[in-house]
Motif scaffolding. Structure first.
Motif, PDB file in Angstrom:
ATOM      1  N   LEU A 110      19.303 -17.326  -1.171  1.00 38.10           N
ATOM      2  CA  LEU A 110      17.937 -16.964  -1.535  1.00 38.10           C
ATOM      3  C   LEU A 110      17.394 -17.858  -2.633  1.00 38.10           C
ATOM      4  O   LEU A 110      18.066 -18.149  -3.622  1.00 38.10           O
ATOM      5  N   LYS A 111      16.158 -18.285  -2.448  1.00 36.53           N
ATOM      6  CA  LYS A 111      15.522 -19.141  -3.444  1.00 36.53           C
ATOM      7  C   LYS A 111      15.330 -18.351  -4.727  1.00 36.53           C
ATOM      8  O   LYS A 111      14.726 -17.281  -4.747  1.00 36.53           O
ATOM      9  N   SER A 112      15.890 -18.880  -5.811  1.00 40.99           N
ATOM     10  CA  SER A 112      15.797 -18.170  -7.092  1.00 40.99           C
ATOM     11  C   SER A 112      16.148 -19.126  -8.217  1.00 40.99           C
ATOM     12  O   SER A 112      16.446 -20.296  -7.999  1.00 40.99           O
ATOM     13  N   LEU A 120      23.659 -14.821 -13.485  1.00 43.14           N
ATOM     14  CA  LEU A 120      24.516 -13.748 -13.982  1.00 43.14           C
ATOM     15  C   LEU A 120      23.726 -12.452 -14.144  1.00 43.14           C
ATOM     16  O   LEU A 120      24.204 -11.357 -13.846  1.00 43.14           O
ATOM     17  N   LEU A 121      22.495 -12.588 -14.613  1.00 41.75           N
ATOM     18  CA  LEU A 121      21.682 -11.411 -14.896  1.00 41.75           C
ATOM     19  C   LEU A 121      20.924 -10.890 -13.681  1.00 41.75           C
ATOM     20  O   LEU A 121      20.401  -9.778 -13.697  1.00 41.75           O
ATOM     21  N   GLU A 122      20.904 -11.700 -12.650  1.00 40.67           N
ATOM     22  CA  GLU A 122      20.102 -11.350 -11.483  1.00 40.67           C
ATOM     23  C   GLU A 122      20.707 -10.160 -10.737  1.00 40.67           C
ATOM     24  O   GLU A 122      21.908 -10.092 -10.515  1.00 40.67           O
ATOM     25  N   LYS A 123      19.873  -9.227 -10.379  1.00 40.30           N
ATOM     26  CA  LYS A 123      20.335  -8.069  -9.641  1.00 40.30           C
ATOM     27  C   LYS A 123      19.702  -8.066  -8.242  1.00 40.30           C
ATOM     28  O   LYS A 123      18.740  -8.771  -7.997  1.00 40.30           O
ATOM     29  N   LEU A 124      20.264  -7.275  -7.354  1.00 43.00           N
ATOM     30  CA  LEU A 124      19.718  -7.157  -6.016  1.00 43.00           C
ATOM     31  C   LEU A 124      18.493  -6.249  -6.076  1.00 43.00           C
ATOM     32  O   LEU A 124      18.562  -5.049  -5.820  1.00 43.00           O
ATOM     33  N   THR A 125      17.372  -6.835  -6.469  1.00 47.86           N
ATOM     34  CA  THR A 125      16.138  -6.068  -6.586  1.00 47.86           C
ATOM     35  C   THR A 125      15.681  -5.630  -5.198  1.00 47.86           C
ATOM     36  O   THR A 125      16.132  -6.151  -4.173  1.00 47.86           O
ATOM     37  N   SER A 126      14.769  -4.683  -5.176  1.00 49.02           N
ATOM     38  CA  SER A 126      14.277  -4.186  -3.892  1.00 49.02           C
ATOM     39  C   SER A 126      13.603  -5.302  -3.100  1.00 49.02           C
ATOM     40  O   SER A 126      13.722  -5.360  -1.872  1.00 49.02           O
ATOM     41  N   ALA A 127      12.904  -6.200  -3.801  1.00 50.35           N
ATOM     42  CA  ALA A 127      12.230  -7.302  -3.114  1.00 50.35           C
ATOM     43  C   ALA A 127      13.246  -8.238  -2.466  1.00 50.35           C
ATOM     44  O   ALA A 127      13.057  -8.696  -1.328  1.00 50.35           O
ATOM     45  N   ARG A 128      14.342  -8.516  -3.193  1.00 51.66           N
ATOM     46  CA  ARG A 128      15.377  -9.392  -2.638  1.00 51.66           C
ATOM     47  C   ARG A 128      16.096  -8.704  -1.477  1.00 51.66           C
ATOM     48  O   ARG A 128      16.417  -9.343  -0.467  1.00 51.66           O
ATOM     49  N   LYS A 129      16.322  -7.411  -1.602  1.00 49.72           N
ATOM     50  CA  LYS A 129      16.971  -6.667  -0.518  1.00 49.72           C
ATOM     51  C   LYS A 129      16.104  -6.698   0.742  1.00 49.72           C
ATOM     52  O   LYS A 129      16.602  -6.887   1.856  1.00 49.72           O
ATOM     53  N   GLU A 130      14.795  -6.505   0.559  1.00 48.79           N
ATOM     54  CA  GLU A 130      13.881  -6.552   1.694  1.00 48.79           C
ATOM     55  C   GLU A 130      13.884  -7.931   2.338  1.00 48.79           C
ATOM     56  O   GLU A 130      13.824  -8.054   3.565  1.00 48.79           O
ATOM     57  N   ARG A 131      13.965  -8.976   1.502  1.00 47.86           N
ATOM     58  CA  ARG A 131      13.989 -10.345   2.013  1.00 47.86           C
ATOM     59  C   ARG A 131      15.262 -10.599   2.825  1.00 47.86           C
ATOM     60  O   ARG A 131      15.218 -11.208   3.892  1.00 47.86           O
ATOM     61  N   VAL A 132      16.407 -10.107   2.319  1.00 50.53           N
ATOM     62  CA  VAL A 132      17.668 -10.247   3.053  1.00 50.53           C
ATOM     63  C   VAL A 132      17.581  -9.525   4.397  1.00 50.53           C
ATOM     64  O   VAL A 132      17.959 -10.073   5.444  1.00 50.53           O
ATOM     65  N   ASP A 133      17.061  -8.292   4.375  1.00 52.71           N
ATOM     66  CA  ASP A 133      16.918  -7.522   5.608  1.00 52.71           C
ATOM     67  C   ASP A 133      16.032  -8.257   6.619  1.00 52.71           C
ATOM     68  O   ASP A 133      16.327  -8.315   7.814  1.00 52.71           O
ATOM     69  N   GLU A 134      14.944  -8.819   6.095  1.00 55.10           N
ATOM     70  CA  GLU A 134      13.995  -9.542   6.956  1.00 55.10           C
ATOM     71  C   GLU A 134      14.669 -10.766   7.596  1.00 55.10           C
ATOM     72  O   GLU A 134      14.503 -11.023   8.798  1.00 55.10           O
ATOM     73  N   LEU A 135      15.443 -11.495   6.786  1.00 53.83           N
ATOM     74  CA  LEU A 135      16.112 -12.692   7.305  1.00 53.83           C
ATOM     75  C   LEU A 135      17.195 -12.337   8.320  1.00 53.83           C
ATOM     76  O   LEU A 135      17.329 -13.012   9.349  1.00 53.83           O
ATOM     77  N   LEU A 136      17.965 -11.306   8.037  1.00 55.95           N
ATOM     78  CA  LEU A 136      19.003 -10.883   8.972  1.00 55.95           C
ATOM     79  C   LEU A 136      18.392 -10.433  10.294  1.00 55.95           C
ATOM     80  O   LEU A 136      18.933 -10.717  11.368  1.00 55.95           O
ATOM     81  N   GLU A 137      17.267  -9.747  10.205  1.00 51.82           N
ATOM     82  CA  GLU A 137      16.554  -9.339  11.422  1.00 51.82           C
ATOM     83  C   GLU A 137      16.077 -10.564  12.186  1.00 51.82           C
ATOM     84  O   GLU A 137      16.212 -10.663  13.412  1.00 51.82           O
ATOM     85  N   ARG A 138      15.527 -11.518  11.454  1.00 48.82           N
ATOM     86  CA  ARG A 138      14.965 -12.730  12.073  1.00 48.82           C
ATOM     87  C   ARG A 138      16.029 -13.511  12.838  1.00 48.82           C
ATOM     88  O   ARG A 138      15.768 -13.998  13.938  1.00 48.82           O
ATOM     89  N   VAL A 139      17.224 -13.616  12.262  1.00 47.82           N
ATOM     90  CA  VAL A 139      18.255 -14.451  12.897  1.00 47.82           C
ATOM     91  C   VAL A 139      19.252 -13.637  13.728  1.00 47.82           C
ATOM     92  O   VAL A 139      20.350 -14.097  14.035  1.00 47.82           O
ATOM     93  N   ARG A 140      18.850 -12.439  14.104  1.00 46.69           N
ATOM     94  CA  ARG A 140      19.628 -11.616  15.034  1.00 46.69           C
ATOM     95  C   ARG A 140      20.992 -11.195  14.496  1.00 46.69           C
ATOM     96  O   ARG A 140      21.947 -11.011  15.244  1.00 46.69           O
TER      97      ARG A 140
END
Length: 250
Positions: A110-112, A120-140
Protein backbone atom coordinates in the motif's frame (compact mmCIF):
# COMPACT_ATOMS: atom_id res chain seq x y z
CA UNK A 1 4.25 16.34 -32.34
CA UNK A 2 5.42 18.52 -29.47
CA UNK A 3 5.54 16.50 -26.25
CA UNK A 4 4.91 19.65 -24.23
CA UNK A 5 1.41 20.04 -25.71
CA UNK A 6 0.30 16.44 -26.18
CA UNK A 7 -2.41 15.29 -23.76
CA UNK A 8 -1.02 11.74 -23.89
CA UNK A 9 0.07 10.03 -20.68
CA UNK A 10 3.21 8.50 -22.19
CA UNK A 11 5.08 9.86 -25.18
CA UNK A 12 8.16 8.28 -26.76
CA UNK A 13 9.62 10.06 -29.76
CA UNK A 14 12.58 8.93 -31.89
CA UNK A 15 14.03 6.80 -29.07
CA UNK A 16 17.17 4.79 -29.86
CA UNK A 17 19.23 2.49 -27.65
CA UNK A 18 22.42 0.71 -28.68
CA UNK A 19 24.18 -2.09 -26.79
CA UNK A 20 27.71 -2.93 -28.02
CA UNK A 21 26.83 -1.98 -31.57
CA UNK A 22 23.40 -3.68 -31.52
CA UNK A 23 20.50 -1.27 -32.07
CA UNK A 24 17.91 -2.49 -29.55
CA UNK A 25 15.60 0.45 -30.20
CA UNK A 26 15.70 2.25 -33.52
CA UNK A 27 13.93 5.62 -33.63
CA UNK A 28 10.97 4.19 -31.70
CA UNK A 29 7.93 6.43 -31.36
CA UNK A 30 4.91 5.47 -29.27
CA UNK A 31 1.98 7.32 -27.68
CA UNK A 32 -0.16 5.90 -24.85
CA UNK A 33 -3.26 7.85 -23.86
CA UNK A 34 -4.82 8.18 -20.41
CA UNK A 35 -6.91 5.10 -19.47
CA UNK A 36 -5.76 3.26 -22.59
CA UNK A 37 -4.67 -0.37 -22.75
CA UNK A 38 -2.19 -1.23 -25.50
CA UNK A 39 -0.90 -4.66 -26.46
CA UNK A 40 2.71 -4.85 -27.63
CA UNK A 41 3.67 -7.84 -29.77
CA UNK A 42 6.69 -8.81 -31.82
CA UNK A 43 9.42 -11.43 -32.22
CA UNK A 44 12.18 -12.00 -29.67
CA UNK A 45 14.74 -9.22 -29.98
CA UNK A 46 12.16 -6.75 -31.29
CA UNK A 47 12.88 -4.30 -28.45
CA UNK A 48 9.86 -4.90 -26.21
CA UNK A 49 11.86 -5.38 -22.99
CA UNK A 50 14.25 -2.54 -23.80
CA UNK A 51 11.26 -0.27 -24.38
CA UNK A 52 9.95 -1.06 -20.89
CA UNK A 53 13.46 -0.64 -19.45
CA UNK A 54 13.59 2.86 -20.95
CA UNK A 55 10.15 3.80 -19.61
CA UNK A 56 11.06 2.66 -16.08
CA UNK A 57 14.53 4.26 -16.07
CA UNK A 58 16.52 1.03 -16.05
CA UNK A 59 18.05 1.91 -19.42
CA UNK A 60 18.89 5.39 -20.67
CA UNK A 61 18.23 6.05 -24.37
CA UNK A 62 21.01 7.33 -26.60
CA UNK A 63 18.61 9.70 -28.32
CA UNK A 64 14.96 10.68 -28.21
CA UNK A 65 12.28 11.98 -25.84
CA UNK A 66 10.40 10.04 -23.16
CA UNK A 67 7.73 12.19 -21.55
CA UNK A 68 5.20 11.16 -18.91
CA UNK A 69 2.01 12.85 -17.77
CA UNK A 70 2.59 15.94 -19.83
CA UNK A 71 5.82 17.32 -18.45
CA UNK A 72 8.02 14.70 -16.74
CA UNK A 73 11.15 13.89 -18.76
CA UNK A 74 11.78 10.25 -17.79
CA UNK A 75 15.30 10.31 -19.23
CA UNK A 76 16.32 12.62 -16.38
CA UNK A 77 14.71 10.69 -13.51
CA UNK A 78 16.02 7.59 -11.71
CA UNK A 79 14.08 4.33 -11.33
CA UNK A 80 12.76 5.15 -7.85
CA UNK A 81 11.64 8.59 -8.95
CA UNK A 82 9.84 7.16 -11.97
CA UNK A 83 8.02 4.66 -9.75
CA UNK A 84 6.97 7.54 -7.50
CA UNK A 85 5.51 9.36 -10.50
CA UNK A 86 3.12 6.45 -10.96
CA UNK A 87 4.67 3.86 -13.28
CA UNK A 88 4.45 0.26 -12.09
CA UNK A 89 6.02 -2.73 -13.80
CA UNK A 90 5.14 -6.39 -13.52
CA UNK A 91 7.74 -8.83 -14.82
CA UNK A 92 6.83 -12.20 -16.35
CA UNK A 93 7.75 -14.19 -13.22
CA UNK A 94 5.59 -13.08 -10.27
CA UNK A 95 7.47 -11.59 -7.33
CA UNK A 96 5.51 -11.99 -4.09
CA UNK A 97 6.40 -12.75 -0.48
CA UNK A 98 5.66 -16.48 -0.38
CA UNK A 99 5.75 -16.84 3.42
CA UNK A 100 3.28 -14.00 4.03
CA UNK A 101 -0.46 -14.14 3.56
CA UNK A 102 -2.14 -12.68 0.52
CA UNK A 103 -3.54 -9.88 2.69
CA UNK A 104 -0.13 -9.04 4.17
CA UNK A 105 1.41 -8.85 0.69
CA UNK A 106 -1.16 -6.22 -0.27
CA UNK A 107 -0.70 -4.37 3.03
CA UNK A 108 3.06 -4.13 2.51
CA UNK A 109 2.52 -2.71 -0.95
CA UNK A 110 0.00 0.00 0.00
CA UNK A 111 1.19 3.46 -0.91
CA UNK A 112 2.15 5.19 2.31
CA UNK A 113 4.91 6.96 4.22
CA UNK A 114 7.87 4.56 4.00
CA UNK A 115 10.06 6.16 6.68
CA UNK A 116 10.84 3.64 9.46
CA UNK A 117 9.13 5.57 12.26
CA UNK A 118 6.00 6.15 10.19
CA UNK A 119 5.85 2.47 9.29
CA UNK A 120 6.25 1.51 12.93
CA UNK A 121 3.43 3.78 14.04
CA UNK A 122 1.13 3.00 11.17
CA UNK A 123 -1.97 1.06 12.06
CA UNK A 124 -4.50 -0.78 9.93
CA UNK A 125 -6.92 2.13 9.75
CA UNK A 126 -10.42 1.61 8.43
CA UNK A 127 -9.48 3.40 5.20
CA UNK A 128 -6.50 1.09 4.66
CA UNK A 129 -8.61 -1.97 5.48
CA UNK A 130 -11.22 -0.87 2.94
CA UNK A 131 -8.47 -0.36 0.36
CA UNK A 132 -7.09 -3.87 1.00
CA UNK A 133 -10.59 -5.35 0.70
CA UNK A 134 -11.15 -3.44 -2.54
CA UNK A 135 -7.86 -4.65 -4.03
CA UNK A 136 -8.43 -8.27 -3.02
CA UNK A 137 -11.88 -8.11 -4.59
CA UNK A 138 -10.44 -6.55 -7.75
CA UNK A 139 -7.81 -9.25 -8.25
CA UNK A 140 -10.12 -12.17 -7.44
CA UNK A 141 -8.36 -13.11 -4.20
CA UNK A 142 -10.80 -12.00 -1.48
CA UNK A 143 -11.52 -15.61 -0.53
CA UNK A 144 -7.78 -16.36 -0.31
CA UNK A 145 -6.73 -13.45 1.91
CA UNK A 146 -5.43 -15.68 4.73
CA UNK A 147 -3.58 -18.16 2.50
CA UNK A 148 0.19 -18.05 2.25
CA UNK A 149 1.12 -16.49 -1.08
CA UNK A 150 3.44 -19.42 -1.76
CA UNK A 151 0.41 -21.75 -1.84
CA UNK A 152 -1.36 -19.87 -4.61
CA UNK A 153 -1.51 -21.15 -8.18
CA UNK A 154 0.74 -19.48 -10.76
CA UNK A 155 -2.17 -17.45 -12.09
CA UNK A 156 -3.23 -16.34 -8.61
CA UNK A 157 0.33 -15.20 -7.88
CA UNK A 158 0.19 -13.12 -11.04
CA UNK A 159 -3.03 -11.51 -9.82
CA UNK A 160 -1.54 -10.89 -6.39
CA UNK A 161 1.40 -9.07 -7.89
CA UNK A 162 -0.94 -6.99 -10.04
CA UNK A 163 -2.83 -6.17 -6.83
CA UNK A 164 0.43 -5.14 -5.15
CA UNK A 165 1.19 -2.82 -8.05
CA UNK A 166 -2.32 -1.35 -7.93
CA UNK A 167 -1.77 -0.69 -4.21
CA UNK A 168 0.88 1.83 -5.28
CA UNK A 169 -1.82 3.70 -7.24
CA UNK A 170 0.04 3.82 -10.55
CA UNK A 171 -1.09 5.89 -13.52
CA UNK A 172 0.60 3.47 -15.90
CA UNK A 173 0.99 -0.30 -15.48
CA UNK A 174 3.52 -2.23 -17.59
CA UNK A 175 2.69 -5.95 -17.66
CA UNK A 176 5.03 -8.54 -19.21
CA UNK A 177 3.42 -11.72 -20.60
CA UNK A 178 0.74 -12.08 -17.92
CA UNK A 179 -0.88 -15.10 -19.62
CA UNK A 180 2.29 -17.23 -19.64
CA UNK A 181 1.77 -20.48 -17.70
CA UNK A 182 -1.90 -19.82 -16.93
CA UNK A 183 -4.83 -22.17 -17.37
CA UNK A 184 -7.46 -21.22 -19.97
CA UNK A 185 -9.81 -19.97 -17.25
CA UNK A 186 -7.07 -17.95 -15.53
CA UNK A 187 -6.15 -16.45 -18.90
CA UNK A 188 -9.74 -15.38 -19.54
CA UNK A 189 -10.04 -13.97 -16.02
CA UNK A 190 -6.78 -12.06 -16.45
CA UNK A 191 -8.07 -10.46 -19.66
CA UNK A 192 -11.18 -9.36 -17.74
CA UNK A 193 -9.05 -8.01 -14.89
CA UNK A 194 -6.80 -5.96 -17.17
CA UNK A 195 -9.80 -4.52 -19.02
CA UNK A 196 -11.27 -3.44 -15.66
CA UNK A 197 -7.99 -1.81 -14.63
CA UNK A 198 -7.76 0.05 -17.94
CA UNK A 199 -11.02 1.85 -17.21
CA UNK A 200 -9.20 4.09 -14.75
CA UNK A 201 -5.48 3.88 -15.65
CA UNK A 202 -3.25 3.08 -18.59
CA UNK A 203 -1.96 -0.45 -19.17
CA UNK A 204 0.73 -1.65 -21.56
CA UNK A 205 0.71 -5.43 -22.05
CA UNK A 206 3.60 -7.24 -23.73
CA UNK A 207 2.31 -10.61 -24.87
CA UNK A 208 2.99 -13.48 -27.30
CA UNK A 209 -0.34 -15.29 -26.84
CA UNK A 210 -2.47 -14.01 -29.73
CA UNK A 211 -5.65 -15.56 -28.31
CA UNK A 212 -5.10 -13.54 -25.13
CA UNK A 213 -4.36 -10.38 -27.15
CA UNK A 214 -7.61 -10.90 -29.06
CA UNK A 215 -9.46 -11.29 -25.73
CA UNK A 216 -8.11 -7.91 -24.63
CA UNK A 217 -9.73 -6.26 -27.65
CA UNK A 218 -7.36 -3.29 -27.75
CA UNK A 219 -5.07 -1.45 -30.14
CA UNK A 220 -1.97 -3.48 -30.97
CA UNK A 221 1.58 -2.30 -31.71
CA UNK A 222 3.96 -4.74 -33.38
CA UNK A 223 7.66 -4.03 -32.87
CA UNK A 224 10.44 -5.32 -35.10
CA UNK A 225 14.14 -4.50 -34.93
CA UNK A 226 13.52 -1.76 -32.39
CA UNK A 227 10.80 0.23 -34.16
CA UNK A 228 7.09 0.09 -34.90
CA UNK A 229 6.33 -2.28 -37.77
CA UNK A 230 2.53 -2.01 -37.63
CA UNK A 231 -0.12 -0.53 -35.37
CA UNK A 232 -3.89 -0.73 -35.13
CA UNK A 233 -6.64 -3.29 -34.46
CA UNK A 234 -5.40 -6.87 -34.13
CA UNK A 235 -7.10 -8.00 -37.35
CA UNK A 236 -5.36 -5.28 -39.34
CA UNK A 237 -1.97 -5.91 -37.72
CA UNK A 238 -2.17 -9.70 -38.00
CA UNK A 239 -3.02 -9.47 -41.70
CA UNK A 240 -0.07 -7.15 -42.42
CA UNK A 241 2.28 -9.03 -44.76
CA UNK A 242 5.43 -7.83 -43.00
CA UNK A 243 4.03 -8.84 -39.58
CA UNK A 244 3.23 -12.31 -40.93
CA UNK A 245 6.70 -12.56 -42.44
CA UNK A 246 8.73 -11.52 -39.40
CA UNK A 247 6.51 -12.73 -36.57
CA UNK A 248 3.22 -14.56 -37.01
CA UNK A 249 4.38 -16.73 -39.89
CA UNK A 250 7.30 -18.22 -37.98
Amino acid sequence: MDASVTPALLYLDDVSVTFDGFRALNSLSLVIEHAEMRAIIGPNGAGKTTMMDVITGKTRPDTGEVMFDGHHDLTRIDEAGIAELGIGRKFQTPTVFDMLTVEDNILLALKSDRRPLASLLEKLTSARKERVDELLERVRLKDHRHRKAGNLSHGQKQWLEIGMLLAQEPKLLLVDEPAAGMTDQETADTADLLREIAQTRSVVVVEHDMVFVRDLGVKVTCLHEGSVLAEGPLDAVSSNERVIEVYLGR
